[in-house]
Design a protein around this motif. Structure first.
Motif, mmCIF file in Angstrom:
data_model
loop_
_atom_site.group_PDB
_atom_site.id
_atom_site.type_symbol
_atom_site.label_atom_id
_atom_site.label_comp_id
_atom_site.label_asym_id
_atom_site.label_seq_id
_atom_site.Cartn_x
_atom_site.Cartn_y
_atom_site.Cartn_z
ATOM 1 N N THR A 155 0.821 -1.218 0.000
ATOM 2 C CA THR A 155 0.000 0.000 0.000
ATOM 3 C C THR A 155 0.849 1.259 0.000
ATOM 4 N N ASN B 49 1.131 5.146 4.607
ATOM 5 C CA ASN B 49 2.158 4.902 5.620
ATOM 6 C C ASN B 49 1.774 5.577 6.933
ATOM 7 N N ILE C 289 -1.479 1.483 9.489
ATOM 8 C CA ILE C 289 -0.587 0.328 9.667
ATOM 9 C C ILE C 289 -1.067 -0.509 10.849
ATOM 10 N N ILE D 197 5.171 -1.200 2.298
ATOM 11 C CA ILE D 197 4.752 0.151 1.901
ATOM 12 C C ILE D 197 5.422 0.445 0.554
ATOM 13 N N LYS D 198 4.613 0.842 -0.425
ATOM 14 C CA LYS D 198 5.139 0.953 -1.792
ATOM 15 C C LYS D 198 6.333 1.902 -1.886
ATOM 16 N N ASP E 139 8.639 2.273 0.157
ATOM 17 C CA ASP E 139 9.864 1.612 0.657
ATOM 18 C C ASP E 139 10.449 0.665 -0.382
ATOM 19 N N THR F 60 9.204 0.917 6.920
ATOM 20 C CA THR F 60 8.245 1.834 7.566
ATOM 21 C C THR F 60 7.374 1.076 8.563
ATOM 22 N N VAL F 61 6.936 -0.122 8.154
ATOM 23 C CA VAL F 61 6.073 -0.926 9.025
ATOM 24 C C VAL F 61 6.871 -1.378 10.256
#
Length: 222
Positions: free
Chosen positions: A97, A100, A105, A119-120, A122, A145-146
């Motif tokens: 997705t 972010n 999340i 996360i796209k 990233d 990011t996650v």
């Protein structure tokens, strides 16, 4: 030879093409990838239901923002992921997705607990390839990011359940509060109570539905 049945759902065909090219170019020698694709909730839900009766998918990739199904039952990749968990309990679920936002999340981890969460922004092709192989062998795989979010805050309590997401979605489609009970199996007073909770949750001080929807959009819920 390992046959791996894959479903990829994203409303941008060029993104799906990119994912396919990366996976085909980096698959291991003993892997055969059979990839189905869908661009909206209607097509994807049909494919998931069909796979449950015929050949189950091993891995499903879901974008979160997708055109909703005609009947309004499926409004996002989250809804499709929940359907997959029910119909194809052995399938590995990968969420990709643009969102972010930490709220978003948190919600996805809590509601879906995906095997992969990327996360796209990233993502490089190398990371997608690595993530795919790791998820096949020993999930989960979270992009940076996650991971950072999970480290920072396991305790955040913003959580919007399935019914609340449907309420937000229907309101955003212009459905009036008094008509919501036609779509959701709750009384109007129960729906009103949930709307009040949502306004508290999203810190809506003026009490307006428009402000609630704007806040929900800003935080990636719509």
């Amino acid at each position: 030879m390992k046959h791996i049945n894959i479903l990829m759902v994203d409303d941008h065909p060029i993104i799906i093409e990119g994912y396919q090219n990366v996976l085909m170019a980096t698959k291991e020698d003993d892997q055969t990838l059979l990839i189905d694709t869908a661009n909206n909730c209607d097509t994807a839900s049909l494919m998931i239901n069909r796979a449950a009766k015929e050949t189950p998918y091993d891995v499903c990739f879901f974008d979160i923002s997708l055109p909703a199904s005609e009947d309004g039952r499926f409004a996002s990749g989250e809804d499709l992921a929940l359907l997959t968990k029910k119909m194809l309990p052995n399938a590995k679920i990968i969420i990709l997705t643009m969102f972010n936002e930490s709220f978003r999340i948190h919600n996805i981890i809590k509601e879906i607990n995906p095997d992969g969460f990327l996360i796209k922004s990233d993502l490089t092709s190398m990371e997608l390839a690595d993530a795919f192989q790791q998820i096949l062998k020993s999930p989960p795989y979270y992009s940076i990011t996650v991971n950072n979010y999970v480290k920072q805050t396991i305790s955040s309590e913003i959580y919007v359940d399935d019914i609340n997401r449907k309420i937000l979605h229907l309101l955003s489609q212009g459905v009036k509060t008094k008509s919501l009970s036609e779509y959701i199996p709750l009384s109007t007073s129960a729906i009103e109570k949930r709307k009040k909770q949502l306004k508290l949750l999203f810190s809506v001080s003026d009490g307006k539905d428009e402000t609630l929807l704007q806040e929900a959009r800003d935080k990636g819920y719509l």
